[in-house]
Enzyme design. Structure first.
Site, PDB file in Angstrom:
ATOM      1  CG  HIS A 217      -1.759  -1.157   1.304  1.00 46.10           C
ATOM      2  ND1 HIS A 217      -1.418  -2.261   2.037  1.00 46.10           N
ATOM      3  CD2 HIS A 217      -2.907  -1.462   0.682  1.00 46.10           C
ATOM      4  CE1 HIS A 217      -2.335  -3.176   1.887  1.00 46.10           C
ATOM      5  NE2 HIS A 217      -3.228  -2.724   1.069  1.00 46.10           N
ATOM      6  CG  HIS A 402      -7.599   8.932   7.708  1.00 48.19           C
ATOM      7  ND1 HIS A 402      -8.413   7.945   8.224  1.00 48.19           N
ATOM      8  CD2 HIS A 402      -7.852  10.038   8.449  1.00 48.19           C
ATOM      9  CE1 HIS A 402      -9.113   8.423   9.232  1.00 48.19           C
ATOM     10  NE2 HIS A 402      -8.798   9.687   9.398  1.00 48.19           N
ATOM     11  N   GLY A 405     -10.984   7.932   2.296  1.00 51.71           N
ATOM     12  CA  GLY A 405     -11.979   7.093   2.978  1.00 51.71           C
ATOM     13  C   GLY A 405     -12.930   7.919   3.820  1.00 51.71           C
ATOM     14  N   GLY A 487     -12.246  -2.666  17.908  1.00 54.56           N
ATOM     15  CA  GLY A 487     -10.901  -2.502  17.326  1.00 54.56           C
ATOM     16  C   GLY A 487      -9.781  -3.006  18.209  1.00 54.56           C
ATOM     17  CB  ALA A 558      -4.485   9.918   9.787  1.00 54.29           C
TER      18      ALA A 558
END
Ligand SMILES: Nc1ncnc2c1ncn2[C@@H]1O[C@H](COP(=O)(O)OP(=O)(O)O)[C@@H](O)[C@H]1O
Ligand SMILES: O=C(COP(=O)(O)O)[C@@H](O)CO
Length: 581
Positions: A217, A402, A405, A487, A558
């Site tokens: 990525h 970020h 998205g 998470g 971020a």
């Protein structure tokens, strides 16, 4: 440089549409991705793979006989949403269950996990598996934290060949784990990749140097070295993999291995062949027998110049699964009866229509719903204003997506909230619609987590009462708990949790002390801004940035930064309203 695109925001959707148009022999489009055009043979477990766009042939190019039954395709470098994954799985399901397979990335783990929960609740037996082959992304004693790179292919193929042979879901999942345990990859990069519409690559490598330990990525490498010759590159890659042999392989001599030399996007095939010439020599010198090697672009990263080497140490069970026939757009092995061609005019699968009955709220809740919709409009505006900055911050140690998205998610949430409020929904339903729209449109880690936040708030506000300040604070507290549960991050891990917890705690304390909502929210937003700035001094412990911890020092996280911007923007709406509580 990625040159050919229209609106970058449409790149993933348009690329998939073009792929389908060119490969109808193998695939047909469904909501969220593609499935085999010939369908899933009755009684076969459906292996559904997926991940972000930008890695072709991963993932849609690996759909076909002998390999995947379907692929869920996310936005650029972002996990597909749970809703997309569920749609593909339901279209591919042939009655024997589903195995969802993906690379081990935070967003994929969240969305594929949520999709599996929902599919199991709907009576579709579903298991999940994350590939963890990249030896440079975590130490040998923490393999569960490793990323999935080109090892996706042999692990997907082993599971899919077992499914093709009629094995039950439990056995297919066990084989996936067994193949993954015997698969290792290691990569080097000579340039970063450039996302559609971006002017700069996600990272750069100085002339005459190479990055060691690449992601797929555009994540920066974990080390740097002098640019090697092709033979030196081969020696580095082979030595790196022979240094970490899996359990059951005490020495390379006498073992057989599937070998993949993978190009990341702009290393030419002839360059790969020059490197592979030396790889083959070295493996032979080590006493390793290579079985049906693959040299080419199998898991890419746009125009990244890089190569990775993958070894799957075969045994009596894995070898026939690696050599079993396959017929997909990107990988053809052995003899497979071609899938029935699908006429271009064949009706596409109608998107599954969700029941759109909208529960009506009370008059009081409809008033709150208007405020909630106005807040989500303010969220979308501030995200749009800061999207480029969020991408720059995320690119330091992440994948730079970020801002993309968050913009997709916040824009979709704004639209969904406004529509629901205009149709008379209460505050809870407005927030639930916004949550689903955000998660579905954004995908990725932040898409899953912002969906979690908005769903928890919607649960707290409901469609009946006008909420008190304390009720809003309790809803934010619930959202904070849910994000940590889903998470797994804690304060100090350099994630959005570092802002959400102090924001929720400050809001609860202020409302508990009798502050009206706008005043309490202002105080909490101040605490959020301070907490976000303080994340610059933290080392990332979670998510994509973790392997690049040192690079991240001095830059705020971020997701923490975007959350602080969002709560500040929402305060602007609250102070305009006449909340009495
Ligand atoms: N486990 C986690 N819990 C909470 N927040 C996380 C977690 N992992 C990552 N994040 C947040 O997600 C942000 C990245 O979001 P996004 O760009 O969507 O990620 P990705 O590109 O990995 O999908 C990070 O900056 C961090 O704040
Ligand atoms: O990175 C990908 C998805 O993971 P996120 O955590 O959502 O970024 C994707 O490109 C590979 O699956």
């Amino acid at each position: 440089m990625t040159r050919l695109f229209n609106d970058p925001a449409d790149f993933a959707d348009e690329a998939l549409a073009g792929f389908v148009a060119a490969h109808r022999r193998w695939v047909r489009p469904v909501t969220g991705g593609v499935v085999r055009s010939a369908g899933t043979p009755a009684g076969q477990v459906a292996v559904v793979i997926g991940g972000g766009s930008g890695h072709y042939p991963a993932f849609s190019g690996l759909v076909g006989a002998g390999l995947a039954h379907g692929a869920a395709v996310g936005n650029v470098f972002a996990s597909p949403s749970a809703q997309q994954i569920r749609g593909v799985a339901r279209a591919a399901h042939g009655g024997a269950g589903v195995l969802l397979m993906y690379g081990n990335y935070a967003g994929d783990v969240l969305h594929f996990g949520q999709a599996a929960d929902r599919l199991n609740a709907e009576g579709v037996p579903t298991a999940t598996f994350a590939v963890t082959d990249d030896i440079s992304s975590a130490p040998a004693d923490q393999t569960a934290k490793r990323r999935g790179i080109a090892g996706d292919l042999p692990v997907f193929k082993a599971a899919a060949a077992a499914a093709e042979a009629g094995q039950p879901l439990e056995e297919v999942a066990r084989i996936a784990a067994h193949a993954n345990a015997r698969t290792r990859s290691f990569g080097i990069a000579f340039s970063g990749c450039t996302l559609p519409g971006a002017q700069e690559p996600l990272f750069t490598v100085p002339a005459g140097r190479m990055a060691v330990g690449l992601g797929i990525h555009g994540e920066p490498g974990i080390g740097e070295a002098v640019l090697p010759t092709a033979d030196e590159a081969a020696e580095l890659l082979v030595a790196g993999l022979l240094k970490e042999l899996p359990d059951g392989v005490t020495a390379p001599t006498g073992h057989r291995a599937a070998v993949i030399l993978n190009g990341l996007g702009s290393v030419k095939y002839e360059e790969l062949f020059v490197v592979y010439r030396r790889v083959a020599e070295l493996l032979q010198e080590a006493g390793v027998t290579v079985v049906e090697p693959e040299v080419g672009e199998l898991v890419t990263s746009f125009d990244m110049a890089g190569v990775s080497l993958t070894l799957t140490w075969l045994d009596a069970q894995l070898e026939p699964l690696w050599t079993a026939p396959a017929d997909t757009p990107a990988l053809r092995k052995g003899a497979v009866a071609p899938a029935a061609a699908v006429p271009a005019t064949a009706p596409q699968s109608a998107p599954e229509t969700e029941d759109d009955a909208l529960p009506q709220g009370t008059a009081a809740s409809r008033e709150t719903a208007v405020t909630a919709a106005a807040a989500l409009r303010a969220v979308a505006a501030t995200v749009a204003e800061h999207a480029e900055e969020l991408g720059r911050i995320d690119a330091v140690a992440g994948d730079g997506d970020h801002g993309i998205g968050m913009l997709r998610g916040a824009t979709a949430a704004d639209t969904a909230a406004r529509d629901a409020a205009e149709r008379g929904a209460g505050a809870g339903t407005v927030l639930h619609r916004a949550a689903d729209a955000w998660a579905d449109r954004a995908g990725g880690t932040s898409g899953a987590l912002w969906g979690t936040i908005l769903h928890a708030l919607g649960d707290a506000l409901g469609d009946e009462e006008r909420p008190t300040a304390a009720a809003v604070a309790a809803g934010v507290g619930r959202a904070s708990e849910e994000v940590r549960r889903v998470g797994g991050a804690r304060v100090g891990d350099k994630t959005m949790v570092d802002v959400l917890v102090p924001f929720a705690d400050t809001l609860a304390a202020a409302t508990g002390a009798g502050d009206r909502l706008a005043a309490a929210w202002d105080r909490a937003a101040g605490a959020a801004g301070e907490a976000a700035a303080a994340t610059a001094d933290l080392l990332p412990q979670m998510g994509r940035a973790r392997p690049h911890a040192e690079k991240s020092l001095g830059t705020p996280d971020a997701g923490a930064h975007s959350l602080a911007l969002i709560v500040r923007a929402v305060h602007g709406v609250l102070s305009d309203t006449t909340e009495e509580h």
